[in-house]
Design a protein around this motif. Structure first.
Motif, PDB file in Angstrom:
ATOM      1  N   PRO A 142      15.860  15.793 -36.741  1.00  0.00           N
ATOM      2  CA  PRO A 142      17.324  15.956 -36.699  1.00  0.00           C
ATOM      3  C   PRO A 142      18.034  14.600 -36.682  1.00  0.00           C
ATOM      4  CG  PRO A 142      16.291  16.780 -34.677  1.00  0.00           C
ATOM      5  CD  PRO A 142      15.189  16.398 -35.602  1.00  0.00           C
ATOM      6  N   GLN A 143      19.097  14.512 -37.471  1.00  0.00           N
ATOM      7  CA  GLN A 143      19.842  13.248 -37.521  1.00  0.00           C
ATOM      8  C   GLN A 143      20.589  12.997 -36.205  1.00  0.00           C
ATOM      9  OE1 GLN A 143      22.401  11.200 -40.907  1.00  0.00           O
ATOM     10  NE2 GLN A 143      23.525  12.932 -40.116  1.00  0.00           N
ATOM     11  N   THR A 144      20.950  14.102 -35.532  1.00  0.00           N
ATOM     12  CA  THR A 144      21.747  13.996 -34.307  1.00  0.00           C
ATOM     13  C   THR A 144      21.148  14.920 -33.242  1.00  0.00           C
ATOM     14  OG1 THR A 144      23.721  13.602 -35.640  1.00  0.00           O
ATOM     15  CG2 THR A 144      24.103  14.335 -33.393  1.00  0.00           C
ATOM     16  N   ILE A 145      21.201  14.464 -31.989  1.00  0.00           N
ATOM     17  CA  ILE A 145      20.798  15.343 -30.880  1.00  0.00           C
ATOM     18  C   ILE A 145      22.025  15.597 -30.005  1.00  0.00           C
ATOM     19  CG2 ILE A 145      19.321  15.608 -28.848  1.00  0.00           C
ATOM     20  CD1 ILE A 145      17.214  13.934 -30.230  1.00  0.00           C
ATOM     21  N   LEU A 146      22.204  16.860 -29.631  1.00  0.00           N
ATOM     22  CA  LEU A 146      23.315  17.252 -28.765  1.00  0.00           C
ATOM     23  C   LEU A 146      22.742  17.572 -27.382  1.00  0.00           C
ATOM     24  CD1 LEU A 146      24.711  17.459 -31.532  1.00  0.00           C
ATOM     25  CD2 LEU A 146      25.706  19.609 -30.833  1.00  0.00           C
ATOM     26  N   LEU A 147      23.283  16.914 -26.370  1.00  0.00           N
ATOM     27  CA  LEU A 147      22.765  17.092 -25.009  1.00  0.00           C
ATOM     28  C   LEU A 147      23.836  17.755 -24.135  1.00  0.00           C
ATOM     29  CD1 LEU A 147      20.490  16.557 -22.961  1.00  0.00           C
ATOM     30  CD2 LEU A 147      21.486  14.296 -22.573  1.00  0.00           C
ATOM     31  N   PRO A 148      23.651  19.054 -23.823  1.00  0.00           N
ATOM     32  CA  PRO A 148      24.709  19.767 -23.080  1.00  0.00           C
ATOM     33  C   PRO A 148      24.654  19.533 -21.574  1.00  0.00           C
ATOM     34  CG  PRO A 148      22.926  21.273 -23.586  1.00  0.00           C
ATOM     35  CD  PRO A 148      22.531  19.930 -24.171  1.00  0.00           C
ATOM     36  N   LYS A 149      25.730  19.963 -20.920  1.00  0.00           N
ATOM     37  CA  LYS A 149      25.816  19.992 -19.438  1.00  0.00           C
ATOM     38  C   LYS A 149      25.346  18.684 -18.809  1.00  0.00           C
ATOM     39  CE  LYS A 149      25.352  25.006 -19.152  1.00  0.00           C
ATOM     40  NZ  LYS A 149      24.985  25.434 -20.494  1.00  0.00           N
TER      41      LYS A 149
END
Ligand SMILES: CC(=O)SCCNC(=O)CCNC(=O)[C@H](O)C(C)(C)COP(=O)(O)OP(=O)(O)OC[C@H]1O[C@@H](n2cnc3c(N)ncnc32)[C@H](O)[C@@H]1OP(=O)(O)O
Ligand SMILES: CC(=O)C(=O)O
Ligand SMILES: [Mg+2]
Length: 351
Positions: A142-149
């Motif tokens: 993945p080009q981007t990682i999204l890290l929630p909370k």
């Protein structure tokens, strides 16, 4: 020959110049120490993310639709869009999808579970690392990682350590986008961004944006969700201010009422006017409305071009401020015009 007074004056000016330069240098250094970027966002590579669309990882039929959705950013979802008993399957599907998906001008992103869920380690191990077979080539990650909370700096440290370990010596440096979804996250946002800026300088990831996780935020403050989102206004604005201080993109809240396209349009335009650079999307029906709201209109683009031209001409003739279409124009308006062109130039870039 210079008189004593004029020598004194020349000396005084030299010293003053040195003091001013030093003060300026000190300010720049202290800004960097505080984590603020001194780089104008106009000069950075810009990945457009007007629409950030969740595609649940457990559903291969939805994953296969990604190349034809027409979104800027497709999120391979592992978190709340996936039931607990489907997490393992979702990771497998996402690994496969990263192999078969061929996309153009789409930021293929992965939303992992939060650090507090203790599922984040397995998400990264399975999808980035070697937990389910040979580790993929960098181009297939993945080009981007999204890290929630993300509530505390320590959670970012935990995530970063895990990311470093699953890189397995590959030259993988994803963009990182983090979420503010609670009062703790909002309160600690500045410190978290400072730490993220430090890791970015070290080349572990490239901190690129912040998402407002408004549904979780509403639950955290015990508010009643209203259609005009009055209960969220403080958080919604504060997130923009801090994110922009760090020169980051900022992605607005989800509109969960899929059938309410009028409301979606209203809140999308409002978010764009507030300074958000994009919005989260959950259903294909929402894409066009959101994409349009976050794309500057041809009228606005024409305004920006003419303003910049006028500004340059007036600068040459020694005028800092001038009147353009009845408005006083100076440096801040020039920056606004440049922001508009920057978005347009990037969303219409050739593949
Ligand atoms: C607060 C938060 O955390 S938001 C993030 C977490 N939430 C999510 O990830 C949910 C994302 N959205 C979805 O999963 C879906 O839109 C749902 C479950 C809400 C509704 O899905 P469906 O019941 O399939 O909706 P619907 O039948 O209207 O879909 C129409 C078509 O669009 C497709 N579609 C719907 N949502 C998506 C999506 N998110 N991604 C890709 N395709 C989609 C469907 O597969 C269907 O395709 P088809 O016509 O070929 O069968
Ligand atoms: C999008 C999301 O995670 C939220 O609103 O809570
Ligand atoms: Mg959430």
């Amino acid at each position: 020959m210079a008189t004593r007074q004029s020598l004194f004056l020349i000396n005084f000016c030299k010293q003053l110049n040195t003091i001013v330069q030093d003060r300026c240098k000190d300010r720049v250094i202290s800004m960097i120490r505080m984590g603020y970027s001194t780089v104008s966002n106009i000069d950075q590579t810009y990945i457009p993310r007007r629409t950030v669309m969740y595609v649940p990882g457990h559903d291969p039929k939805k994953l296969k639709k990604i190349p034809n959705l027409g979104v800027d950013c497709a999120v391979l979802e592992c978190e709340d869009g996936v039931a607990i008993n489907m997490k393992v399957q979702a990771r497998k599907n996402i690994r496969e999808a990263l192999e078969y998906l061929i996309v153009k001008n789409v930021d293929l992103a992965l939303r992992v579970n939060s650090c507090s869920s203790q599922l984040m380690e397995d998400d990264l191990g399975a999808i980035i690392g070697s937990d389910i077979g040979e580790p993929a080539k960098v181009e297939r990650l993945p080009q981007t990682i999204l890290l929630p909370k993300l509530d505390h700096v320590q959670e970012l440290v935990t995530f970063t350590e895990r990311l470093k370990s699953v890189k397995l010596n590959r030259k993988y440096c994803p963009y990182l986008i983090t979420y503010v979804e609670s009062t703790q996250g909002l309160m600690n946002m500045r410190d978290i961004m400072k730490q993220a800026a430090k890791y970015s300088e070290e080349g572990i990831f490239r901190m690129d944006g912040v998402v407002f996780g408004s549904d979780d935020f509403v639950a955290d403050i015990g508010a009643d969700r209203t259609s005009d989102a009055k209960e969220l206004i403080y958080a919604r604005q504060k997130i923009i201010a801090i994110a922009k201080a760090f020169r980051l993109q900022v992605i607005d809240m989800v509109h969960v009422d899929i059938e309410d396209l009028e409301g979606l349009k209203r809140t999308s335009i409002e978010g764009a006017k507030m300074g958000y650079t994009g919005k989260q999307v959950i259903h294909p029906k929402q894409i066009q409305t959101v994409q349009e709201a976050f794309t500057p209109s041809p009228v606005k683009v024409k305004w920006a071009h003419e303003l910049i031209e006028g500004f340059e001409q007036h600068q040459k003739s020694g005028k800092g401020a001038f009147v353009f279409r009845g408005q006083m124009i100076d440096m801040p308006l020039l920056r606004q015009a440049k922001n508009i062109l920057r978005v347009v130039e990037n969303v219409h870039r050739p593949s």
